[in-house]
Design a protein around this motif. Sequence first.
Motif, short mmCIF file in Angstrom:
data_model
loop_
_atom_site.label_atom_id
_atom_site.label_comp_id
_atom_site.label_asym_id
_atom_site.label_seq_id
_atom_site.Cartn_x
_atom_site.Cartn_y
_atom_site.Cartn_z
N ASP A 91 -36.27 83.25 -7.66
CA ASP A 91 -37.62 83.25 -8.19
C ASP A 91 -38.31 81.94 -7.83
O ASP A 91 -37.67 80.88 -7.80
N THR A 92 -39.60 82.00 -7.57
CA THR A 92 -40.38 80.81 -7.21
C THR A 92 -41.21 80.38 -8.40
O THR A 92 -41.95 81.18 -8.98
N PHE A 93 -41.10 79.10 -8.76
CA PHE A 93 -41.83 78.53 -9.88
C PHE A 93 -42.92 77.62 -9.32
O PHE A 93 -42.63 76.68 -8.56
N ALA A 94 -44.15 77.88 -9.70
CA ALA A 94 -45.28 77.15 -9.14
C ALA A 94 -45.39 75.74 -9.69
O ALA A 94 -45.89 74.83 -9.01
N THR A 95 -44.90 75.52 -10.91
CA THR A 95 -45.09 74.23 -11.58
C THR A 95 -43.75 73.67 -12.01
O THR A 95 -42.92 74.39 -12.58
N ALA A 96 -43.51 72.39 -11.75
CA ALA A 96 -42.30 71.74 -12.23
C ALA A 96 -42.40 71.52 -13.73
O ALA A 96 -43.48 71.29 -14.27
N GLY A 97 -41.29 71.61 -14.42
CA GLY A 97 -41.29 71.38 -15.85
C GLY A 97 -40.07 72.00 -16.50
O GLY A 97 -39.10 72.37 -15.83
N VAL A 98 -40.12 72.12 -17.84
CA VAL A 98 -39.01 72.68 -18.61
C VAL A 98 -39.37 74.11 -19.02
O VAL A 98 -40.40 74.33 -19.65
N TYR A 99 -38.54 75.06 -18.63
CA TYR A 99 -38.76 76.47 -18.92
C TYR A 99 -37.72 76.96 -19.93
O TYR A 99 -36.54 76.57 -19.86
N VAL A 136 -34.55 74.74 -19.66
CA VAL A 136 -34.01 74.39 -18.34
C VAL A 136 -35.08 73.64 -17.55
O VAL A 136 -36.17 74.20 -17.31
N PRO A 137 -34.84 72.39 -17.15
CA PRO A 137 -35.81 71.67 -16.31
C PRO A 137 -35.72 72.16 -14.86
O PRO A 137 -34.64 72.21 -14.28
N LEU A 138 -36.85 72.53 -14.29
CA LEU A 138 -36.88 73.06 -12.92
C LEU A 138 -37.95 72.36 -12.11
O LEU A 138 -39.01 72.00 -12.62
N THR A 139 -37.66 72.17 -10.85
CA THR A 139 -38.67 71.67 -9.92
C THR A 139 -39.53 72.83 -9.43
O THR A 139 -39.15 74.00 -9.55
N ALA A 140 -40.69 72.52 -8.88
CA ALA A 140 -41.51 73.55 -8.26
C ALA A 140 -40.79 74.08 -7.02
O ALA A 140 -40.22 73.31 -6.25
N GLY A 141 -40.81 75.40 -6.85
CA GLY A 141 -40.16 75.98 -5.70
C GLY A 141 -39.21 77.10 -6.11
O GLY A 141 -39.21 77.59 -7.24
N SER A 142 -38.35 77.50 -5.17
CA SER A 142 -37.46 78.63 -5.37
C SER A 142 -36.17 78.20 -6.05
O SER A 142 -35.60 77.16 -5.71
N HIS A 143 -35.69 79.02 -6.99
CA HIS A 143 -34.43 78.76 -7.69
C HIS A 143 -33.63 80.06 -7.78
O HIS A 143 -34.20 81.15 -7.94
N THR A 144 -32.32 79.94 -7.67
CA THR A 144 -31.43 81.09 -7.75
C THR A 144 -30.99 81.31 -9.19
O THR A 144 -30.48 80.39 -9.84
N ILE A 145 -31.16 82.54 -9.68
CA ILE A 145 -30.83 82.90 -11.06
C ILE A 145 -29.72 83.94 -11.03
O ILE A 145 -29.82 84.94 -10.32
#
Length: 630
Positions: A91-99, A136-145
């Motif tokens: 999934d691609t997250f447009a904004t960095a932050g804590v989800y 979960v803190p995530l950077t902007a961009g694609s992450h594997t779930i």
Amino acid sequence: MNRALSRWLLICALAVMVVGGLGYGARTSHAAPATWYVQIYSTPDWTGAASEDPAVAGVIDYTWADGVAPTIGAASSVNTDGFSIRFTGSDTFATAGVYQFTLAGDERPQLIIDGITYISTSDWASDALSSVSKNVPLTAGSHTIVVQMKDTAGNATIQLTYPSGPLPPTNTPVPPTNTTIPPTLTPTPGAVYVPSTNAWYAEFFNNLDMSGTAAYAGYYPASGLNLSWGQGSPNAAVQVDNFSARFTRTINIPADMPAGTYKFYARADDAFRFYINNNAGADYLLFDFWGYKRDQMFTADFPLSNGSYTFRFEYQELSSDASLFLTWSPPNAQSPVLNPDGSGSGATATKAPGAATSTAVPGGPTSTVVPTGTSGTVNVAILNFRASPSLSAQILQKLSSGFTYGIQGKTPDSTWLYINVNGTLGWVMAQYLTITGDLNVVPTIPYESAGISPTATPSPIPAIELPQTDVQGLTLANLYIRSDPLRRAPTVGLIPWNTTIQVYGKDAGHSWYLIAYNGVVGWSYAPLIRLTQGAFNDLPYLDGSVPVYAPVPTQGIIAQAFGNMRIRSGPGLTYTTISRAQWGTRVEVLGISANRQWLKIRHGDVVGWSSAPWYRIVQGSLSDVPTVAQ
């Protein structure tokens, strides 16, 4: 679980979800991968052959009643019980932050993001139907779930929800980081570490909630934190149990560290929490294990962009042993500030337990000690304080980590230092002290004067052809020279503290430098050598490894490693390691194995296989990668 009980729990839980508004059905803010790669196993532990569907659309929200075999897309199971399922998506997250991710189900399902397990089997109170939420803190961009679930009996439910945007930051006030020690809290007597403006400032309290006036305060060097007091305390003013502490440090990006996403590692005995504040009022809580014991290593990623940040580590000591640890891996694939296993140089304390007194030096030219202005701080948990400079000499007492003592003398090879411990003079091994001051002005005491025969000088290892480099370093302690880049390798020499040496190369793990000193060529521990001329990247790999750095790929599907990864000749643990990719390295993805657990990658001139869960796709999509066997 009991099937009748399972039905009853499912009915009750679904009623609570509807009446109480747990939000499993609210999809308006839900973000999800476009497709899931689904694997259904006829075993309860994700082993054996799997029925697969690589393109299941939609969110994870499934319930199978007792006696019904699961079917998801084209993937299905012949078992009605005793099966397991794995969902994998990008999934691609447009904004960095804590989800905030919420996982609901029975029999303790798991959530894994970029190879890190955020919801594990230990997070569930029982096998009954319930839910767990994790930030979960995530950077902007694609992450594997990855979501994993199993069913051994009864009904089976699995649901995953998370918002399309990050949580708003909390606004807990952060006390300003001081750059001078308050006069009322200055650690005296004895030598005091003079901090840089971004050193750690520590306050210790004789309570568990950091309330009231600090019983003791001081500075710790600008590094990670690696402190251990055993069953003691940081200072005589601090009680040995039921105390708390606060450590704060200001970090300026990019002056102190480069911008990028960092992986933080932390643990403590007993309890701790760790905040990062952007000095604009926003507090981000990365670790929260406050009020109970969790002596294990935890990790979390956090992006640091240009600007100022305050790190705040809060600690509770309840009973028995006391220790804490914090380090981080930078985004440029360099070694962590402290090794995650705690090896290497650690932070040191600043309190000297006693002032120097006039005491006879065995075999010395005078009967009194003149203060040298040089001190050493114990940098290991327990250090033997001996009657003479020998490992077979009588142990006078055991010294604890973090205490500082005046240095009165040294052996000719600087292997042993003569120190004052509350009026008693004796010897310790120099490598276990961090030096403050100038060791060169400390008087030399011959071994013979202390009744000890000097240690024979080891023979240097055979000469090898050294490359031409213009790199030099300064030793930050008395360092062994070893025959190989291993801590257990034979010792072939010793370099005194504060010595300038020629550096010729490095090892694949970035923990050792190949150096030359007094005609001896060998390996010394890199974290205790500060490069004063030349650059780290100028050094070749001289341990026989394939260089881990390569040009960053720009074309094709690109993944980033978030572990120090082995690259193998085939898709499995039995295949030979042919190269390595350091943490943060970007590689081109050429293919994926049939079980989706191995990526075929190109790293520089090397093409091989590496473990897929430890990579995050940063360009392109994993769904466009072909399935290949070799």
